[in-house]
Design a protein around this motif. Structure first.
Motif, PDB file in Angstrom:
ATOM      1  N   LEU A 105      -1.871  -1.747  -9.482  1.00 17.82           N
ATOM      2  CA  LEU A 105      -3.095  -0.984  -9.263  1.00 17.82           C
ATOM      3  C   LEU A 105      -2.863   0.002  -8.129  1.00 17.82           C
ATOM      4  O   LEU A 105      -2.718  -0.383  -6.975  1.00 17.82           O
ATOM      5  N   TRP A 106      -2.793   1.270  -8.464  1.00 14.79           N
ATOM      6  CA  TRP A 106      -2.559   2.351  -7.501  1.00 14.79           C
ATOM      7  C   TRP A 106      -3.878   2.712  -6.843  1.00 14.79           C
ATOM      8  O   TRP A 106      -4.844   3.053  -7.516  1.00 14.79           O
ATOM      9  N   MET A 107      -3.926   2.626  -5.490  1.00 20.02           N
ATOM     10  CA  MET A 107      -5.173   2.918  -4.774  1.00 20.02           C
ATOM     11  C   MET A 107      -4.949   3.919  -3.642  1.00 20.02           C
ATOM     12  O   MET A 107      -5.498   3.787  -2.562  1.00 20.02           O
ATOM     13  N   VAL A 108      -4.132   4.905  -3.832  1.00 14.72           N
ATOM     14  CA  VAL A 108      -3.803   5.968  -2.895  1.00 14.72           C
ATOM     15  C   VAL A 108      -3.191   5.419  -1.609  1.00 14.72           C
ATOM     16  O   VAL A 108      -1.994   5.235  -1.542  1.00 14.72           O
ATOM     17  N   LEU A 109      -3.948   5.120  -0.563  1.00  9.93           N
ATOM     18  CA  LEU A 109      -3.326   4.644   0.678  1.00  9.93           C
ATOM     19  C   LEU A 109      -3.213   3.118   0.806  1.00  9.93           C
ATOM     20  O   LEU A 109      -2.170   2.636   1.211  1.00  9.93           O
ATOM     21  N   PRO A 110      -4.202   2.322   0.464  1.00  5.03           N
ATOM     22  CA  PRO A 110      -4.034   0.892   0.729  1.00  5.03           C
ATOM     23  C   PRO A 110      -3.066   0.181  -0.220  1.00  5.03           C
ATOM     24  O   PRO A 110      -2.536  -0.862   0.114  1.00  5.03           O
ATOM     25  N   ASN A 111      -2.823   0.708  -1.384  1.00  7.20           N
ATOM     26  CA  ASN A 111      -1.977   0.027  -2.368  1.00  7.20           C
ATOM     27  C   ASN A 111      -1.154   1.096  -3.084  1.00  7.20           C
ATOM     28  O   ASN A 111      -1.372   1.396  -4.240  1.00  7.20           O
ATOM     29  N   ASN A 112      -0.206   1.665  -2.355  1.00  8.16           N
ATOM     30  CA  ASN A 112       0.520   2.810  -2.879  1.00  8.16           C
ATOM     31  C   ASN A 112       2.023   2.552  -2.968  1.00  8.16           C
ATOM     32  O   ASN A 112       2.474   1.414  -2.911  1.00  8.16           O
ATOM     33  N   CYS A 113       2.785   3.614  -3.077  1.00 10.73           N
ATOM     34  CA  CYS A 113       4.235   3.515  -3.194  1.00 10.73           C
ATOM     35  C   CYS A 113       4.854   2.839  -1.974  1.00 10.73           C
ATOM     36  O   CYS A 113       5.805   2.060  -2.106  1.00 10.73           O
ATOM     37  N   ALA A 114       4.328   3.106  -0.794  1.00 11.33           N
ATOM     38  CA  ALA A 114       4.860   2.497   0.428  1.00 11.33           C
ATOM     39  C   ALA A 114       4.590   1.000   0.467  1.00 11.33           C
ATOM     40  O   ALA A 114       5.468   0.205   0.830  1.00 11.33           O
ATOM     41  N   SER A 115       3.390   0.596   0.082  1.00  7.14           N
ATOM     42  CA  SER A 115       3.080  -0.840   0.103  1.00  7.14           C
ATOM     43  C   SER A 115       3.856  -1.588  -0.974  1.00  7.14           C
ATOM     44  O   SER A 115       4.198  -2.755  -0.796  1.00  7.14           O
ATOM     45  N   PHE A 116       4.183  -0.940  -2.090  1.00  3.74           N
ATOM     46  CA  PHE A 116       5.028  -1.540  -3.123  1.00  3.74           C
ATOM     47  C   PHE A 116       6.395  -1.897  -2.545  1.00  3.74           C
ATOM     48  O   PHE A 116       6.879  -3.020  -2.682  1.00  3.74           O
ATOM     49  N   VAL A 117       7.012  -0.943  -1.856  1.00  3.34           N
ATOM     50  CA  VAL A 117       8.326  -1.164  -1.233  1.00  3.34           C
ATOM     51  C   VAL A 117       8.216  -2.216  -0.129  1.00  3.34           C
ATOM     52  O   VAL A 117       9.062  -3.096  -0.013  1.00  3.34           O
ATOM     53  N   GLU A 118       7.167  -2.144   0.683  1.00  2.00           N
ATOM     54  CA  GLU A 118       6.946  -3.126   1.756  1.00  2.00           C
ATOM     55  C   GLU A 118       6.901  -4.554   1.226  1.00  2.00           C
ATOM     56  O   GLU A 118       7.504  -5.455   1.806  1.00  2.00           O
ATOM     57  N   LYS A 119       6.169  -4.776   0.163  1.00  2.00           N
ATOM     58  CA  LYS A 119       6.013  -6.126  -0.389  1.00  2.00           C
ATOM     59  C   LYS A 119       7.360  -6.709  -0.800  1.00  2.00           C
ATOM     60  O   LYS A 119       7.623  -7.883  -0.577  1.00  2.00           O
ATOM     61  N   ILE A 120       8.206  -5.900  -1.378  1.00  2.00           N
ATOM     62  CA  ILE A 120       9.524  -6.360  -1.814  1.00  2.00           C
ATOM     63  C   ILE A 120      10.402  -6.678  -0.606  1.00  2.00           C
ATOM     64  O   ILE A 120      11.006  -7.742  -0.521  1.00  2.00           O
ATOM     65  N   LEU A 121      10.458  -5.754   0.343  1.00  2.00           N
ATOM     66  CA  LEU A 121      11.334  -5.935   1.509  1.00  2.00           C
ATOM     67  C   LEU A 121      10.855  -7.071   2.408  1.00  2.00           C
ATOM     68  O   LEU A 121      11.671  -7.846   2.922  1.00  2.00           O
ATOM     69  N   GLN A 122       9.570  -7.193   2.603  1.00  2.00           N
ATOM     70  CA  GLN A 122       9.070  -8.282   3.442  1.00  2.00           C
ATOM     71  C   GLN A 122       9.294  -9.634   2.788  1.00  2.00           C
ATOM     72  O   GLN A 122       9.569 -10.618   3.473  1.00  2.00           O
ATOM     73  N   ALA A 123       9.224  -9.706   1.458  1.00  2.00           N
ATOM     74  CA  ALA A 123       9.557 -10.956   0.763  1.00  2.00           C
ATOM     75  C   ALA A 123      11.018 -11.324   0.996  1.00  2.00           C
ATOM     76  O   ALA A 123      11.360 -12.505   1.069  1.00  2.00           O
ATOM     77  N   GLY A 124      11.860 -10.311   1.156  1.00  2.79           N
ATOM     78  CA  GLY A 124      13.278 -10.535   1.429  1.00  2.79           C
ATOM     79  C   GLY A 124      13.587 -10.762   2.896  1.00  2.79           C
ATOM     80  O   GLY A 124      14.749 -10.791   3.295  1.00  2.79           O
ATOM     81  N   GLY A 125      12.558 -10.925   3.720  1.00  3.41           N
ATOM     82  CA  GLY A 125      12.761 -11.229   5.135  1.00  3.41           C
ATOM     83  C   GLY A 125      13.015 -10.028   6.015  1.00  3.41           C
ATOM     84  O   GLY A 125      13.365 -10.175   7.186  1.00  3.41           O
ATOM     85  N   ALA A 126      12.835  -8.822   5.491  1.00  2.00           N
ATOM     86  CA  ALA A 126      13.033  -7.620   6.309  1.00  2.00           C
ATOM     87  C   ALA A 126      11.903  -7.496   7.316  1.00  2.00           C
ATOM     88  O   ALA A 126      10.747  -7.782   7.016  1.00  2.00           O
ATOM     89  N   ASP A 127      12.259  -7.087   8.508  1.00  2.00           N
ATOM     90  CA  ASP A 127      11.269  -6.841   9.549  1.00  2.00           C
ATOM     91  C   ASP A 127      10.660  -5.465   9.344  1.00  2.00           C
ATOM     92  O   ASP A 127      11.290  -4.560   8.818  1.00  2.00           O
ATOM     93  N   GLY A 128       9.440  -5.305   9.788  1.00  2.80           N
ATOM     94  CA  GLY A 128       8.834  -3.988   9.841  1.00  2.80           C
ATOM     95  C   GLY A 128       8.051  -3.601   8.618  1.00  2.80           C
ATOM     96  O   GLY A 128       7.774  -4.409   7.738  1.00  2.80           O
ATOM     97  N   GLY A 129       7.700  -2.335   8.611  1.00  7.41           N
ATOM     98  CA  GLY A 129       6.909  -1.767   7.535  1.00  7.41           C
ATOM     99  C   GLY A 129       6.411  -0.404   7.952  1.00  7.41           C
ATOM    100  O   GLY A 129       6.873   0.162   8.942  1.00  7.41           O
ATOM    101  N   LEU A 130       5.466   0.095   7.203  1.00  3.96           N
ATOM    102  CA  LEU A 130       4.836   1.378   7.499  1.00  3.96           C
ATOM    103  C   LEU A 130       3.391   1.113   7.889  1.00  3.96           C
ATOM    104  O   LEU A 130       2.621   0.628   7.076  1.00  3.96           O
ATOM    105  N   TYR A 131       3.036   1.416   9.098  1.00  4.18           N
ATOM    106  CA  TYR A 131       1.701   1.106   9.593  1.00  4.18           C
ATOM    107  C   TYR A 131       0.620   1.977   8.968  1.00  4.18           C
ATOM    108  O   TYR A 131      -0.484   1.520   8.717  1.00  4.18           O
ATOM    109  N   SER A 132       0.936   3.228   8.694  1.00  4.66           N
ATOM    110  CA  SER A 132      -0.084   4.132   8.171  1.00  4.66           C
ATOM    111  C   SER A 132      -0.012   4.284   6.652  1.00  4.66           C
ATOM    112  O   SER A 132      -0.872   4.913   6.063  1.00  4.66           O
TER     113      SER A 132
END
Length: 141
Positions: A105-132
């Motif tokens: 579900l694409w929702m512009v800023l809260p559920n977008n391309c950046a959050s898609f990548v974040e979810k994958i990397l954070q599941a893999g134990g990566a630190d960080g993310g994109l705050y905005s």
């Protein structure tokens, strides 16, 4: 219609090379100053994953040649490529497979391309993310 990649409908049969993982930011459309985030696994000649589209859309996959086609047909430029350490590659791949199994579900800023990548990397134990969730304005923190 410009090339976005191949929709993901099934899980990979082998583990991707998560030791070479990058968050790639490309330019956005004219109405999008935030740019677009793509997950690269395996380096420049590896695998590319992203989500794009309005409403519900399935994630896309591209190989290196497909990524170059995507840039060309969408008139995009690569703005940044940042290495991210993924200490739990199997967990990252499992999350990618899970997200690929259903429309996003694409929702512009809260559920977008950046959050898609974040979810994958954070599941893999990566630190960080994109705050905005605006990748052109900040790096992976």
């Amino acid at each position: 219609m410009a090339y976005e990649g191949i929709n993901l409908y099934e899980c990979a049969t082998t583990l991707y090379p998560w030791g070479q993982t990058y968050v790639v930011v490309v330019s956005g459309s004219s109405w999008n100053p935030c740019g677009h985030t793509i997950l690269n696994v395996g380096g420049a000649n590896g695998h590319y994953f992203h989500i794009a589209g309005d409403g519900y859309a399935r994630p896309y996959y591209m190989d290196a040649k497909g990524y170059q086609r995507y840039l060309s047909e969408n008139q995009k430029k690569e703005l940044n490529r940042q290495y991210v350490k993924v200490p739990k590659p199997l967990k990252a791949q499992q999350r990618l497979d899970e997200l690929a199994s259903k429309p996003w579900l694409w929702m512009v800023l809260p559920n977008n391309c950046a959050s898609f990548v974040e979810k994958i990397l954070q599941a893999g134990g990566a630190d960080g993310g994109l705050y905005s969730n605006c990748p052109a304005m900040e790096g992976w923190n």
